[in-house]
Write a protein that holds these residues in place. Sequence first.
Motif, short mmCIF file in Angstrom:
data_model
loop_
_atom_site.label_atom_id
_atom_site.label_comp_id
_atom_site.label_asym_id
_atom_site.label_seq_id
_atom_site.Cartn_x
_atom_site.Cartn_y
_atom_site.Cartn_z
N MET A 230 5.99 -11.24 0.46
CA MET A 230 4.44 -11.10 0.40
C MET A 230 3.89 -9.88 0.84
N ASN A 231 3.05 -9.00 0.11
CA ASN A 231 2.43 -7.90 0.24
C ASN A 231 0.98 -8.01 0.07
N ALA A 232 0.39 -6.92 0.82
CA ALA A 232 -1.21 -6.89 0.73
C ALA A 232 -1.51 -5.42 1.33
N SER B 72 6.14 -10.14 -4.27
CA SER B 72 6.88 -9.21 -4.80
C SER B 72 8.44 -9.21 -4.63
N ARG B 73 9.27 -8.69 -5.68
CA ARG B 73 10.70 -8.73 -5.52
C ARG B 73 11.14 -7.61 -4.47
N PRO B 74 12.17 -7.92 -3.84
CA PRO B 74 12.42 -6.79 -2.81
C PRO B 74 12.90 -5.67 -3.31
N GLU C 231 5.40 -0.71 -6.29
CA GLU C 231 4.13 -1.24 -7.01
C GLU C 231 3.38 -2.33 -6.05
N PHE C 232 4.17 -2.82 -5.15
CA PHE C 232 3.83 -3.69 -4.18
C PHE C 232 2.93 -2.95 -3.12
N VAL C 233 2.72 -1.64 -3.31
CA VAL C 233 1.65 -0.92 -2.46
C VAL C 233 0.48 -0.37 -3.21
N LEU D 260 0.66 -4.19 4.35
CA LEU D 260 1.18 -5.45 5.06
C LEU D 260 2.45 -5.88 4.11
N GLY D 261 3.37 -6.29 4.70
CA GLY D 261 4.67 -6.85 4.12
C GLY D 261 5.35 -7.88 4.93
N SER D 262 6.05 -8.85 4.41
CA SER D 262 6.66 -9.81 5.14
C SER D 262 7.58 -10.57 4.13
N1 ROI Z 1 10.08 -4.75 -0.92
C1 ROI Z 1 9.06 -5.22 -0.98
N2 ROI Z 1 8.84 -5.92 -2.14
N3 ROI Z 1 8.06 -5.28 -0.42
C2 ROI Z 1 8.07 -4.89 0.91
O1 ROI Z 1 7.00 -4.86 1.76
C3 ROI Z 1 9.11 -4.11 1.36
N4 ROI Z 1 9.57 -3.50 2.37
C4 ROI Z 1 10.71 -2.65 2.82
C5 ROI Z 1 11.70 -2.64 1.84
C6 ROI Z 1 12.93 -3.06 2.58
C7 ROI Z 1 11.82 -1.35 1.43
N5 ROI Z 1 11.32 -3.53 0.70
C8 ROI Z 1 10.28 -3.95 0.32
O2 ROI Z 1 10.57 -2.14 3.95
#
Ligand code: ROI
Length: 164
Positions: free
Chosen positions: A55-57, A43-45, A123-125, A8-10
């Motif tokens: 934000m990720n989980a 997390s950093r983009p 890393e955020f996954v 999950l990411g936003s």
């Molecule tokens: N970067 C981070 N930190 N987290 C995400 O979920 C994420 N998702 C994306 C891209 C644009 C690749 N960058 C991201 O789709």
Amino acid sequence: MTLAFIGLGSNLCDPHAQIIKAIDVIALIENCKIQAVSSLYFSRPMGPQDQPDYMNAVLSLETNLSAISLLDTLQEIENKSGRVRKDNRWGARILDLDILLYGTEVMNTTRLTIPHYGLKIREFVLLPLAEIAPTLCLPDGDSIRELSQNITTNGLKIHSKLRY
Ligand code: ROI
């Protein structure tokens, strides 16, 4: 039943609320049962840097939906969050729900690549996944624990732990 892992990411429209809401909606999918939810992480983009932090989980889900039905269901949840699908593959988004793993299946179709192509290098996954499934091995035999120990954290930080 198959054990699937969802990322999950936003980074738009109150990412914290978006992720919490998405987890609540996923918990209501018929014939699915959430098994574990990681902490929420800042997390950093990855990709263009002129967008807000994410934000990720990661969560795990027992499901009897096929991988493609699960994808349809997750995309419906993304769409209902207000996400607009346009040509912004690397841009900011309200909600991203990715199937990371679906049992031990390996799949490469136009709609779905499983394991998720970014799993080993994001890393955020990888770190949230290692939090809830440290002993998991990928279909190619790689160990999540080892992969997670060898990845650069890139400033990834726990924001909060969820009770689940
Ligand atoms: N970067 C981070 N930190 N987290 C995400 O979920 C994420 N998702 C994306 C891209 C644009 C690749 N960058 C991201 O789709």
